[in-house]
Structures are given as structure tokens and as C-alpha cells.
Design a protein around this motif. Structure first.
Motif, PDB file in Angstrom:
ATOM      1  N   ILE A 157       0.855  -1.187   0.000  1.00 34.56           N
ATOM      2  CA  ILE A 157       0.000   0.000   0.000  1.00 34.56           C
ATOM      3  C   ILE A 157       0.889   1.234   0.000  1.00 34.56           C
ATOM      4  CG2 ILE A 157      -1.783   1.267   1.247  1.00 34.56           C
ATOM      5  CD1 ILE A 157      -2.551  -1.381   2.606  1.00 34.56           C
ATOM      6  N   GLN A 176      -5.009   4.994   3.359  1.00 28.51           N
ATOM      7  CA  GLN A 176      -4.264   3.766   3.606  1.00 28.51           C
ATOM      8  C   GLN A 176      -4.739   3.100   4.891  1.00 28.51           C
ATOM      9  OE1 GLN A 176      -0.012   3.790   3.055  1.00 28.51           O
ATOM     10  NE2 GLN A 176      -0.150   5.487   1.608  1.00 28.51           N
ATOM     11  N   LEU A 213      -7.946   1.338   4.058  1.00 22.59           N
ATOM     12  CA  LEU A 213      -7.810   0.221   3.123  1.00 22.59           C
ATOM     13  C   LEU A 213      -7.326  -1.062   3.793  1.00 22.59           C
ATOM     14  CD1 LEU A 213      -7.893  -0.912   0.254  1.00 22.59           C
ATOM     15  CD2 LEU A 213      -5.595   0.063  -0.098  1.00 22.59           C
ATOM     16  N   ARG A 214      -6.454  -0.931   4.786  1.00 20.75           N
ATOM     17  CA  ARG A 214      -5.860  -2.112   5.421  1.00 20.75           C
ATOM     18  C   ARG A 214      -6.893  -3.115   5.938  1.00 20.75           C
ATOM     19  NH1 ARG A 214      -0.600  -2.879   5.940  1.00 20.75           N
ATOM     20  NH2 ARG A 214       0.139  -0.849   5.333  1.00 20.75           N
TER      21      ARG A 214
END
Length: 101
Positions: free
Chosen positions: A19, A33, A36-37
């Protein structure tokens, strides 16, 4: 797109991801980010832990040819890509055989 691709069979299942991101703001995709994880975890994607790469002020961060102006940021991207390649190769190889003995 993520919802569509994750329907059975989940196209993301067992993949490895790095990422990184660039944005025009001062935080360089930190929030995106972070969001998104957990999505990747839910999709059974192994997201590398780092280095975390956030390129802030993207319109000024790149040369006309696309190269990063900041050598430290460019090295972080190279390191993350090396880790992605190494991890992907290691997982494709499978576990090392147990030593004889």
C-alpha cells in the motif's frame, strides 16, 4: 470494483499487497491507507506492514518524467517494491522443507 472482484471466487484471496499513495494534501493518503488495510484483511490479502509510503503535495513531488524529487521517498518506494517481490516469491515457493535429522 473491490466488491465486484471479491464475489466468489474472490479474486483477491491469498494475494500479497503493498500500500502506498500520493495526494495533493499534506498527509499523503494517510487516512485512505488506514481505511484500506482492514478491507484487505477481510478479503484475505496479506498487506505488507511497511515501509509506509505517503507522498504529500503530489503536484510538486514528481519530476516531469514521473520520478520522485525526494530521494528518501524514492528509496522508500524501492524498498516497499523489493519487499513485495521478495514476499510474493517466498509465498509462491512454499515452506522450506524440514531439515533431515
Amino acid at each position: 470494483a473491490i466488491d465486484w472482484a471479491s464475489r466468489p471466487p474472490n479474486a483477491f484471496d491469498g494475494k500479497v499487497a503493498a500500500i502506498l499513495g500520493a495526494s495533493p494534501g499534506n498527509f499523503g493518503t494517510v487516512s485512505a491507507q488506514h481505511a484500506l488495510r482492514p478491507v484487505l484483511v477481510t478479503l484475505n490479502v496479506l498487506a505488507l506492514p511497511g515501509p509506509r509510503v505517503f507522498i504529500a503535495r503530489a503536484p510538486q513531488a514528481f519530476e516531469p518524467d514521473g520520478a520522485l524529487k525526494d530521494a528518501r521517498a524514492a528509496e522508500q518506494v524501492r524498498l516497499l517494491m523489493r519487499r513485495l517481490a521478495d514476499t510474493t516469491r517466498a509465498l509462491a515457493r512454499g515452506p522450506d522443507p524440514a531439515p533431515a535429522g
